[in-house]
Design a protein around this motif. Structure first.
Motif, PDB file in Angstrom:
ATOM      1  N   ASN A 163       0.844  -1.192   0.000  1.00  0.00           N
ATOM      2  CA  ASN A 163       0.000   0.000   0.000  1.00  0.00           C
ATOM      3  C   ASN A 163       0.880   1.242   0.000  1.00  0.00           C
ATOM      4  N   ILE A 164       0.528   2.235  -0.814  1.00  0.00           N
ATOM      5  CA  ILE A 164       1.280   3.495  -0.881  1.00  0.00           C
ATOM      6  C   ILE A 164       0.322   4.657  -0.644  1.00  0.00           C
ATOM      7  N   LEU A 165       0.640   5.492   0.354  1.00  0.00           N
ATOM      8  CA  LEU A 165      -0.109   6.722   0.611  1.00  0.00           C
ATOM      9  C   LEU A 165       0.615   7.869  -0.081  1.00  0.00           C
ATOM     10  N   ASN A 166      -0.062   8.510  -1.024  1.00  0.00           N
ATOM     11  CA  ASN A 166       0.537   9.588  -1.807  1.00  0.00           C
ATOM     12  C   ASN A 166       0.369  10.932  -1.110  1.00  0.00           C
ATOM     13  N   ARG A 167       1.248  11.836  -1.436  1.00  0.00           N
ATOM     14  CA  ARG A 167       1.175  13.205  -0.913  1.00  0.00           C
ATOM     15  C   ARG A 167      -0.171  13.830  -1.256  1.00  0.00           C
ATOM     16  N   GLY A 168      -0.771  14.514  -0.271  1.00  0.00           N
ATOM     17  CA  GLY A 168      -2.117  15.017  -0.465  1.00  0.00           C
ATOM     18  C   GLY A 168      -2.232  16.507  -0.679  1.00  0.00           C
ATOM     19  N   ASP A 169      -1.201  17.264  -0.347  1.00  0.00           N
ATOM     20  CA  ASP A 169      -1.330  18.722  -0.391  1.00  0.00           C
ATOM     21  C   ASP A 169      -0.920  19.328  -1.733  1.00  0.00           C
ATOM     22  N   ALA A 170      -0.117  18.574  -2.512  1.00  0.00           N
ATOM     23  CA  ALA A 170       0.350  19.116  -3.800  1.00  0.00           C
ATOM     24  C   ALA A 170       1.047  18.025  -4.596  1.00  0.00           C
ATOM     25  N   VAL A 171       1.313  18.308  -5.851  1.00  0.00           N
ATOM     26  CA  VAL A 171       2.086  17.522  -6.814  1.00  0.00           C
ATOM     27  C   VAL A 171       1.899  16.000  -6.712  1.00  0.00           C
ATOM     28  N   PRO A 172       0.655  15.488  -6.697  1.00  0.00           N
ATOM     29  CA  PRO A 172       0.458  14.037  -6.606  1.00  0.00           C
ATOM     30  C   PRO A 172       0.992  13.293  -7.822  1.00  0.00           C
ATOM     31  N   GLU A 173       1.148  13.989  -8.945  1.00  0.00           N
ATOM     32  CA  GLU A 173       1.588  13.333 -10.178  1.00  0.00           C
ATOM     33  C   GLU A 173       3.054  12.890 -10.129  1.00  0.00           C
ATOM     34  N   ARG A 174       3.793  13.336  -9.140  1.00  0.00           N
ATOM     35  CA  ARG A 174       5.210  12.947  -9.055  1.00  0.00           C
ATOM     36  C   ARG A 174       5.396  11.440  -8.858  1.00  0.00           C
ATOM     37  N   ILE A 175       4.388  10.759  -8.320  1.00  0.00           N
ATOM     38  CA  ILE A 175       4.492   9.313  -8.076  1.00  0.00           C
ATOM     39  C   ILE A 175       4.258   8.492  -9.348  1.00  0.00           C
ATOM     40  N   ASN A 176       3.717   9.132 -10.380  1.00  0.00           N
ATOM     41  CA  ASN A 176       3.369   8.421 -11.615  1.00  0.00           C
ATOM     42  C   ASN A 176       4.587   7.710 -12.206  1.00  0.00           C
ATOM     43  N   GLY A 177       4.396   6.441 -12.548  1.00  0.00           N
ATOM     44  CA  GLY A 177       5.478   5.681 -13.162  1.00  0.00           C
ATOM     45  C   GLY A 177       6.387   4.962 -12.184  1.00  0.00           C
ATOM     46  N   ALA A 178       6.155   5.145 -10.897  1.00  0.00           N
ATOM     47  CA  ALA A 178       6.986   4.456  -9.904  1.00  0.00           C
ATOM     48  C   ALA A 178       6.800   2.947 -10.000  1.00  0.00           C
ATOM     49  N   GLN A 179       7.857   2.221  -9.713  1.00  0.00           N
ATOM     50  CA  GLN A 179       7.816   0.759  -9.725  1.00  0.00           C
ATOM     51  C   GLN A 179       8.020   0.209  -8.317  1.00  0.00           C
ATOM     52  N   ILE A 180       7.333  -0.868  -8.012  1.00  0.00           N
ATOM     53  CA  ILE A 180       7.545  -1.613  -6.772  1.00  0.00           C
ATOM     54  C   ILE A 180       8.355  -2.848  -7.126  1.00  0.00           C
ATOM     55  N   ARG A 181       9.535  -2.995  -6.530  1.00  0.00           N
ATOM     56  CA  ARG A 181      10.411  -4.126  -6.832  1.00  0.00           C
ATOM     57  C   ARG A 181      10.755  -4.864  -5.547  1.00  0.00           C
ATOM     58  N   ILE A 182      10.771  -6.187  -5.609  1.00  0.00           N
ATOM     59  CA  ILE A 182      10.932  -7.022  -4.410  1.00  0.00           C
ATOM     60  C   ILE A 182      11.936  -8.126  -4.683  1.00  0.00           C
ATOM     61  N   GLY A 183      12.823  -8.372  -3.704  1.00  0.00           N
ATOM     62  CA  GLY A 183      13.788  -9.456  -3.854  1.00  0.00           C
ATOM     63  C   GLY A 183      14.806  -9.466  -2.738  1.00  0.00           C
ATOM     64  N   ASN A 184      15.898 -10.213  -2.940  1.00  0.00           N
ATOM     65  CA  ASN A 184      16.935 -10.375  -1.923  1.00  0.00           C
ATOM     66  C   ASN A 184      18.263  -9.737  -2.288  1.00  0.00           C
ATOM     67  N   SER A 185      18.368  -9.178  -3.482  1.00  0.00           N
ATOM     68  CA  SER A 185      19.622  -8.596  -3.944  1.00  0.00           C
ATOM     69  C   SER A 185      19.691  -7.101  -3.634  1.00  0.00           C
ATOM     70  N   LEU A 186      20.924  -6.640  -3.322  1.00  0.00           N
ATOM     71  CA  LEU A 186      21.153  -5.198  -3.160  1.00  0.00           C
ATOM     72  C   LEU A 186      21.933  -4.621  -4.339  1.00  0.00           C
ATOM     73  N   LYS A 187      22.031  -5.416  -5.422  1.00  0.00           N
ATOM     74  CA  LYS A 187      22.646  -4.898  -6.633  1.00  0.00           C
ATOM     75  C   LYS A 187      21.843  -3.715  -7.134  1.00  0.00           C
ATOM     76  N   ASN A 188      22.537  -2.649  -7.517  1.00  0.00           N
ATOM     77  CA  ASN A 188      21.869  -1.404  -7.924  1.00  0.00           C
ATOM     78  C   ASN A 188      20.895  -0.957  -6.838  1.00  0.00           C
ATOM     79  N   ASN A 189      21.318  -1.124  -5.576  1.00  0.00           N
ATOM     80  CA  ASN A 189      20.542  -0.717  -4.392  1.00  0.00           C
ATOM     81  C   ASN A 189      19.187  -1.420  -4.283  1.00  0.00           C
ATOM     82  N   GLY A 190      19.055  -2.588  -4.936  1.00  0.00           N
ATOM     83  CA  GLY A 190      17.806  -3.344  -4.869  1.00  0.00           C
ATOM     84  C   GLY A 190      16.849  -3.036  -5.997  1.00  0.00           C
ATOM     85  N   ASN A 191      17.225  -2.100  -6.845  1.00  0.00           N
ATOM     86  CA  ASN A 191      16.311  -1.651  -7.901  1.00  0.00           C
ATOM     87  C   ASN A 191      16.277  -2.587  -9.110  1.00  0.00           C
TER      88      ASN A 191
END
Length: 487
Positions: free
Chosen positions: A110-138
């Motif tokens: 679940n992601i709670l987005n900013r409510g007071d301004a610029v909500p569109e900044r979250i657009n295109g974000a990816q949720i990535r899950i795993g055990n590696s920290l290569k490229n900081n886990g991304n």
């Protein structure tokens, strides 16, 4: 023997559970079933709780005080100006990561987005899950992509279960800010995959001094960047015998410590450092048993120090006998096994704190950082504005039978400001928690002294300190909370 809380908040015994981080995480979140897995020695749970709550987090950068921890503090306020949300700098591929501490089959975020301004900044974000920290886990498996989230709305992303310890939110192939007001992570069930346990990760830390923003907690944030200029490392002042200390929260038989040295310059500064482990805070813990000495660590290298097991709660790194700086980019601590030695546990240490207002650098979190400095000018105490009924509150994360609170008063000036303060404990947030049961009243506390208030056990999740009935500043240098039954 340890205690975990089940869904009905009854205490259940878990015999010989070696994974204390697992136990502590279950103490602070609801659990349906808690089992002991004989073969691995790990706590196993079919959990419907939010696994991210209070977990260790890190992000690509931080500006405007928008620390990564804000997204896992349980605060569902979506107004950035209320200090409720994270905030990276404007950068390429900004990211945020939570370490669940163990491998889970994650099925929902679940992601709670900013409510007071610029909500569109979250657009295109990816949720990535795993055990590696290569490229900081991304580079871990893609779980879901955020098309958009309306302002101030919490959006649920369900997906097939993905095994992972790390949950990343990243905005790829884009230059911008990443702001998250709250992130919740839920799992199908615990997967008993062995993951070496770094006991220091996210633990309470303190150091002899801090300059250039090189806070002690940078060495336990899971960030393996060794470049000081990326705000990745600690930094003390130039002083005699500089030191750093992590509080593991319990007594362990420590057998290994890893130290990541600064990589961009002056790697020789670590030469001669000592690793000391024990249960005493005499001389700030620097008199505890010597585990290993650092001859040298090459620039940007993480070096492992193995030694015979030493029982201890505190791990210190100190450079004795000379003037110098101490800089650590990451410290990891590993133990042979958990030693069930009782050590009174301060439930407030590192917990989420909030206050009625903040003056200058007197943040609410200063009262639960483990620093025993009572000098306001060392940025070690909280400070509200002058206002009617100023208050401060710590969220213990779960309901405890609290029976003792200790308060360290300001030592350099105006100790009388604390006079008349009330300690209130309970589960309600009506009137910001200030209507909860009265536990004790502060008549006075001498300058720079700690006073302990003992009382009949009061069940509560929230501990408030309020000065009622007058216009005043509220300053607290440290607050400790203890309960009748914790373990």
């Amino acid at each position: 023997m340890f205690l975990c809380l089940n869904e009905d908040e009854k205490l259940k015994m878990i015999p010989s559970c070696d994974d204390m981080r697992c136990v502590l995480s279950y103490i602070r979140m609801p659990i349906r079933v808690v089992l002991f897995l004989t073969l691995t020695g790990l706590c196993v749970a079919d959990s419907t709780g939010n696994l991210a709550l209070g977990a260790a987090v890190v992000q690509s950068s931080t500006i405007y005080g928008g620390e990564a921890q804000r997204a896992v503090d349980g605060n569902m306020d979506s107004n950035w100006y209320h200090a409720a949300c994270t905030h990276t700098n404007a950068e390429r591929d900004p990211w945020w990561r939570v370490d669940l501490g163990q491998v889970y089959r994650v099925t929902r975020v679940n992601i709670l987005n900013r409510g007071d301004a610029v909500p569109e900044r979250i657009n295109g974000a990816q949720i990535r899950i795993g055990n590696s920290l290569k490229n900081n886990g991304n580079n871990n498996e893609l779980a879901a992509t955020v098309e958009s989230i309306p302002a101030g709305v919490i959006k649920t992303f369900d997906f097939k279960s993905i095994k992972g310890r790390y949950v990343n939110i990243v905005i790829p192939r884009s230059y911008g800010y990443l702001t998250l007001c709250e992130v919740e992570v839920f799992a199908e069930k615990y997967t008993p995959t062995y993951v070496p346990r770094n006991l220091a990760l996210g633990a309470a830390v303190v150091q002899s001094s801090t300059i250039y923003g090189g806070e002690a907690k940078r060495a336990v944030d899971g960030n393996m960047d060794s470049n000081w200029y990326n705000a990745a490392c600690t930094h003390t002042d130039m002083e005699r015998d500089p030191w750093w200390r992590v509080d593991l929260g319990e007594v362990y038989e420590v057998t290994r410590v890893n130290i990541l040295n600064r990589g961009d310059a002056v790697p020789e500064r670590i030469n001669g450092a000592e690793i000391r482990i024990g249960n005493s805070l005499e001389n700030n813990g620097n008199n505890n048993e010597l585990a290993a000495s650092v001859e040298s660590i090459p620039a940007g290298v993480m070096k492992t120090f193995d030694f015979k097991s030493i029982k201890g709660r505190y791990v210190n790194i100190v450079i004795p006998g000379r003037y110098g700086y101490l800089t650590l980019c990451e410290v990891e601590v590993f133990a042979e096994k958990y030693t069930p030695t009782y050590v009174p546990r301060n439930l407030a240490l590192g917990a989420t704190a909030v206050q009625s207002s903040t003056w200058d650098a007197g943040e609410a979190q200063n009262a639960v950082d483990g620093t025993r400095d009572s000098n306001w000018y060392d940025v070690s105490c909280t400070h509200t504005d002058a206002e009617r009924d100023p208050w401060w509150r710590v969220d213990l994360g779960e309901v405890y039978e609290v029976n003792r609170v200790s308060i360290l008063n300001r030592g350099d000036a105006v100790p009388e400001r604390i006079n008349g303060a009330q300690i209130r404990i309970g589960n309600s947030l009506e009137n910001n928690g200030n209507n909860n049961e009265l536990a004790a009243t502060v008549v006075s506390i001498p300058a720079g002294e700690t006073k302990t208030f003992e009382f009949k056990p009061i069940k509560g999740r929230y501990v408030n300190i309020i000065i009622p009935g007058r216009n005043e500043y509220l300053t607290l240098c440290e607050v400790e909370v203890f309960a009748d039954k914790v373990e």
